[in-house]
Enzyme design. Sequence first.
Site, PDB file in Angstrom:
ATOM      1  N   LYS A 196      35.224  39.316  44.522  1.00  0.00           N
ATOM      2  CA  LYS A 196      34.545  40.611  44.524  1.00  0.00           C
ATOM      3  C   LYS A 196      33.685  40.809  45.772  1.00  0.00           C
ATOM      4  O   LYS A 196      33.732  41.862  46.399  1.00  0.00           O
ATOM      5  CB  LYS A 196      33.664  40.719  43.265  1.00  0.00           C
ATOM      6  CG  LYS A 196      32.834  41.985  43.194  1.00  0.00           C
ATOM      7  CD  LYS A 196      33.718  43.188  42.946  1.00  0.00           C
ATOM      8  CE  LYS A 196      33.017  44.489  43.257  1.00  0.00           C
ATOM      9  NZ  LYS A 196      32.977  44.803  44.680  1.00  0.00           N
TER      10      LYS A 196
ATOM     11  N   SER B  20      37.995  43.931  43.438  1.00  0.00           N
ATOM     12  CA  SER B  20      37.822  43.262  44.727  1.00  0.00           C
ATOM     13  C   SER B  20      38.399  44.147  45.838  1.00  0.00           C
ATOM     14  O   SER B  20      39.266  44.970  45.585  1.00  0.00           O
ATOM     15  CB  SER B  20      38.528  41.905  44.699  1.00  0.00           C
ATOM     16  OG  SER B  20      39.875  42.072  44.309  1.00  0.00           O
TER      17      SER B  20
ATOM     18  N   HIS C  35      39.032  39.636  48.893  1.00  0.00           N
ATOM     19  CA  HIS C  35      40.297  39.142  48.343  1.00  0.00           C
ATOM     20  C   HIS C  35      41.456  39.446  49.293  1.00  0.00           C
ATOM     21  O   HIS C  35      42.266  40.323  49.041  1.00  0.00           O
ATOM     22  CB  HIS C  35      40.522  39.784  46.965  1.00  0.00           C
ATOM     23  CG  HIS C  35      41.756  39.334  46.251  1.00  0.00           C
ATOM     24  ND1 HIS C  35      42.358  38.105  46.453  1.00  0.00           N
ATOM     25  CD2 HIS C  35      42.518  39.961  45.303  1.00  0.00           C
ATOM     26  CE1 HIS C  35      43.433  38.009  45.673  1.00  0.00           C
ATOM     27  NE2 HIS C  35      43.549  39.121  44.976  1.00  0.00           N
TER      28      HIS C  35
ATOM     29  N   CYS D  39      49.326  36.769  44.771  1.00  0.00           N
ATOM     30  CA  CYS D  39      47.916  36.492  45.087  1.00  0.00           C
ATOM     31  C   CYS D  39      47.565  35.027  44.929  1.00  0.00           C
ATOM     32  O   CYS D  39      46.457  34.615  45.282  1.00  0.00           O
ATOM     33  CB  CYS D  39      47.006  37.343  44.209  1.00  0.00           C
ATOM     34  SG  CYS D  39      47.353  39.085  44.355  1.00  0.00           S
TER      35      CYS D  39
END
Lengths: 376, 134
Positions: free
Chosen positions: A321, A196, A325, A72
């Site tokens: 959020k 998210s 994401h 990520c």
Amino acid sequence: MPVGEHWDLSVRHIAYHAIAAALEEAGADQVDALFVGNMLSGALLSQEHLGTLIADFCGFRNVETAKIESACSSGASALRVGHMAVASGMHDVAVVCGVEKMTDTTGENTTAGLATAADAEYESAHGVTFVGLNALIMQRYMYEFDVPLDGFAGFSINAHRNGAHNANAMFRKPISLDTYLNAPLIATPINIMDSSPVCDGAAAAVLVASERVGDYVTGHHPGAVQILASASANDTIALHDRRDPLFLEAAYVSSQKAYVESGVTPADISFFELHDAFTIMSALSLEATGYARRGEGWHLAADDAIGPNGRIPISTMGGLKSRGHPVGATGMYQIVETVQQLRGEAGEGQIANASIGMAQNIGGSGATIVTHILGS
Amino acid sequence: MSIASLWRTRQQRYSLEGEICPECRQAIFPPRDVCPHCSEAAGPLHTMSGRGEVYSYTKMFNVPNGFLAQRPYTMALVKLEEGPMVTAQLTDISDEEVEIGMPVEMVTRKLREEGDSGEIVYGYKFRPVFAAGD
């Protein structure tokens, strides 16, 4: 590029959309390298070699390309590679694009794909997901620091309130405490409002060495934003191997490196785009970067010290959020939003007198953490 | 996980085989080439007792492919009595009785109905330690 479920567009289309917008805005007429931050194109799209795929679609020939992957945090890692490329003088103009297409397959496949950021043999093989790993952290945090069930609500409420003003956000609607408290559980104690969303997105930036901006870009933004610091640090890949599973040591180390490199302190920073993939990560990030003592990060949300007028505004454009994401793209959305704030172009979400912004992108359950500090 | 990877890790999944570092004497699971505590060469092999306690837990409702039939299930971080922590499912347990600090022991269970190539995967899960007479 708005974050969302782009079933009508492929990964190459959304990446091109972001890159074309960045080039147009910068007024750059030369590209020497394209670095693409992406995590899951191989697992979810059966497409690797993304650097060249996207360069080809953008019409770039004879440029250096590569896909940069660190789960990520791929977006921020790609930015760091672009930064090193121009700061070292190896390239004059580098384009960095974070892109992720997560909705081309089933939810179960995407969940399994995300779990590849963990240790495949000793975490994922036992059925734990990323939500599960964050839930394990949150459960222990609530136990050790005696946090009530609504202790994290403020992070989610702040993100949604701020995201409502962001044209690129996926969810542009404020939420109430009731909405948070009644949200369905996905892995106890994490509910859907702590988490998210899965989505598609792409964001890009053009990088040029500071002293040569005028030579290469002719954009209508004379105040090009400067990267004051770029730093990265790792920790163990598996959550269970951390010295302290409730402390983001890699966030501490990379932010300390960034503070030293830029010469700024946490008090100098106007706003902080942190990695709120889950509300617990907001609390841990604030603790690791010097804004709260260990076990007290959640107090900042409860006291609304994180709002646009608070002591340290976070998730100012909605964060992970509310903006969304799209994993490998997230780090570059954080950078684009930081630039918007520093240029005073954040509209209703504008932080007053924003002069220095920090963005922090987290890979895995805290295993790779990249911190950038930008100044206007 | 591929068949080769399942075969390579069988002693870890069936018997929690780890190591004791010859330099710093700390227990390591799974085996590594370099000790994470003192950075010296790790080894020799050492089988963990299988006893430990729950450091944290979560009941998961959204689960990945391969685990859908077991949904929902409870994952835990288990702190082994030798020191290392492992990620594993809890089994033979009702929701109400799970708590942080609860003593647990390792058992061998089916982890997945079938993997990508149709194989059944067994490995460690943890269950509560029952006092004598329970």
